[in-house]
Design a protein around this motif. Structure first.
Motif, PDB file in Angstrom:
ATOM      1  N   LYS A  35      -0.736  -7.583   4.882  1.00 43.93           N
ATOM      2  CA  LYS A  35      -2.060  -7.478   5.500  1.00 43.93           C
ATOM      3  C   LYS A  35      -2.205  -6.293   6.456  1.00 43.93           C
ATOM      4  O   LYS A  35      -3.301  -5.818   6.687  1.00 43.93           O
ATOM      5  CB  LYS A  35      -2.390  -8.763   6.248  1.00 43.93           C
ATOM      6  CG  LYS A  35      -2.553  -9.945   5.326  1.00 43.93           C
ATOM      7  CD  LYS A  35      -3.055 -11.134   6.083  1.00 43.93           C
ATOM      8  CE  LYS A  35      -3.191 -12.287   5.120  1.00 43.93           C
ATOM      9  NZ  LYS A  35      -4.510 -12.783   5.031  1.00 43.93           N
ATOM     10  N   TYR A  71      -6.200  -3.444   8.415  1.00 48.71           N
ATOM     11  CA  TYR A  71      -5.977  -4.874   8.240  1.00 48.71           C
ATOM     12  C   TYR A  71      -6.668  -5.310   6.960  1.00 48.71           C
ATOM     13  O   TYR A  71      -7.872  -5.116   6.806  1.00 48.71           O
ATOM     14  CB  TYR A  71      -6.512  -5.674   9.426  1.00 48.71           C
ATOM     15  CG  TYR A  71      -6.262  -7.143   9.278  1.00 48.71           C
ATOM     16  CD1 TYR A  71      -4.999  -7.673   9.497  1.00 48.71           C
ATOM     17  CD2 TYR A  71      -7.282  -7.998   8.885  1.00 48.71           C
ATOM     18  CE1 TYR A  71      -4.756  -9.028   9.338  1.00 48.71           C
ATOM     19  CE2 TYR A  71      -7.045  -9.355   8.714  1.00 48.71           C
ATOM     20  CZ  TYR A  71      -5.783  -9.857   8.946  1.00 48.71           C
ATOM     21  OH  TYR A  71      -5.540 -11.191   8.775  1.00 48.71           O
ATOM     22  N   PHE A  73      -7.464  -8.172   3.659  1.00 50.62           N
ATOM     23  CA  PHE A  73      -7.641  -9.574   3.299  1.00 50.62           C
ATOM     24  C   PHE A  73      -8.297  -9.646   1.932  1.00 50.62           C
ATOM     25  O   PHE A  73      -8.771  -8.639   1.405  1.00 50.62           O
ATOM     26  CB  PHE A  73      -8.489 -10.312   4.343  1.00 50.62           C
ATOM     27  CG  PHE A  73      -9.744  -9.589   4.732  1.00 50.62           C
ATOM     28  CD1 PHE A  73     -10.947  -9.850   4.089  1.00 50.62           C
ATOM     29  CD2 PHE A  73      -9.725  -8.634   5.749  1.00 50.62           C
ATOM     30  CE1 PHE A  73     -12.097  -9.182   4.444  1.00 50.62           C
ATOM     31  CE2 PHE A  73     -10.878  -7.957   6.108  1.00 50.62           C
ATOM     32  CZ  PHE A  73     -12.068  -8.237   5.454  1.00 50.62           C
ATOM     33  N   LYS A  80      -7.925  -6.726  -2.327  1.00 50.95           N
ATOM     34  CA  LYS A  80      -7.737  -6.103  -1.019  1.00 50.95           C
ATOM     35  C   LYS A  80      -9.049  -5.512  -0.512  1.00 50.95           C
ATOM     36  O   LYS A  80      -9.543  -4.523  -1.035  1.00 50.95           O
ATOM     37  CB  LYS A  80      -6.671  -5.016  -1.100  1.00 50.95           C
ATOM     38  CG  LYS A  80      -6.252  -4.482   0.253  1.00 50.95           C
ATOM     39  CD  LYS A  80      -5.063  -3.561   0.127  1.00 50.95           C
ATOM     40  CE  LYS A  80      -4.558  -3.100   1.459  1.00 50.95           C
ATOM     41  NZ  LYS A  80      -3.441  -2.179   1.321  1.00 50.95           N
ATOM     42  N   TYR A  82     -10.543  -4.309   3.329  1.00 53.31           N
ATOM     43  CA  TYR A  82      -9.898  -3.997   4.598  1.00 53.31           C
ATOM     44  C   TYR A  82     -10.877  -3.465   5.639  1.00 53.31           C
ATOM     45  O   TYR A  82     -11.942  -2.943   5.326  1.00 53.31           O
ATOM     46  CB  TYR A  82      -8.757  -2.996   4.404  1.00 53.31           C
ATOM     47  CG  TYR A  82      -9.160  -1.706   3.760  1.00 53.31           C
ATOM     48  CD1 TYR A  82      -9.637  -0.647   4.522  1.00 53.31           C
ATOM     49  CD2 TYR A  82      -9.058  -1.527   2.387  1.00 53.31           C
ATOM     50  CE1 TYR A  82     -10.007   0.552   3.929  1.00 53.31           C
ATOM     51  CE2 TYR A  82      -9.420  -0.348   1.788  1.00 53.31           C
ATOM     52  CZ  TYR A  82      -9.894   0.689   2.568  1.00 53.31           C
ATOM     53  OH  TYR A  82     -10.260   1.875   1.973  1.00 53.31           O
TER      54      TYR A  82
END
Length: 181
Positions: A35, A71, A73, A80, A82
């Motif tokens: 992450k 970061y 998620f 992905k 971010y």
């Protein structure tokens, strides 16, 4: 990229609007977890402003070095998505005033460097050979771009950027890692 210089209208006494530009470069991402990662880039891009009521503009080209924390998620069916933020340092490689009378260099009144903060978001789509990405970013310059004392005006860069990226794992190019696949 889509850029402007804050307070430039007040500083010059001319109305200005944002200028469309370009950017290209290389990116490196260093993951600590699935992450969290750090992303560093080497970019070449154009910034500036266009004059509203006359045919003219300020063109500036930069080499930039952003350093961003990222970061990631999962969302929207993508593996992905971010958010990122960090800082950038830019060095101007060229700058000029352009109008119907001709082109002239910016001169010593404009600083050759810029520094500020970057905030953005994006999404990545992995494929068999690499990762395609779409990145949206806002750069908030903190350096007063003009070094002369003209009133209380601080002229700072502001820009939005949209980038299409393609990333691949460079370690897969090493002979010892090719044998494993």
């Amino acid at each position: 990229s889509y850029s402007t210089i804050s307070n430039y209208s007040d500083f010059m006494g001319l109305e200005v609007k944002s200028k469309l530009g370009y950017q290209f470069g290389a990116v490196g991402e260093f993951g600590f977890t699935s992450k969290f990662s750090i992303q560093s880039e080497l970019l070449f891009y154009s910034r500036g402003v266009k004059y509203e009521n006359i045919d003219g503009e300020v063109k500036m080209n930069y080499i930039g070095l952003p350093l961003l924390a990222k970061y990631a998620f999962k969302a929207f069916g993508l593996t992905k998505v971010y958010a990122m933020g960090g800082t950038f340092t830019d060095v101007r490689t060229k700058g000029e005033f352009v109008d119907p009378a001709g082109t002239s260099p910016l001169g010593s009144g404009f600083k050759k460097y810029d520094w500020g903060f970057s905030f953005g978001c994006g999404a990545e789509y992995p494929t068999e050979k690499g990762i395609w990405g779409l990145d949206f970013r806002y750069n908030l310059g903190m350096t007063d771009l003009h070094s002369g004392e003209v009133g209380d005006y601080k002229t700072r860069s502001r820009s939005f950027g949209l980038a299409l990226t393609y990333m691949y794992d460079l370690t897969k190019l090493l002979p010892k890692n090719r044998k494993k696949e």
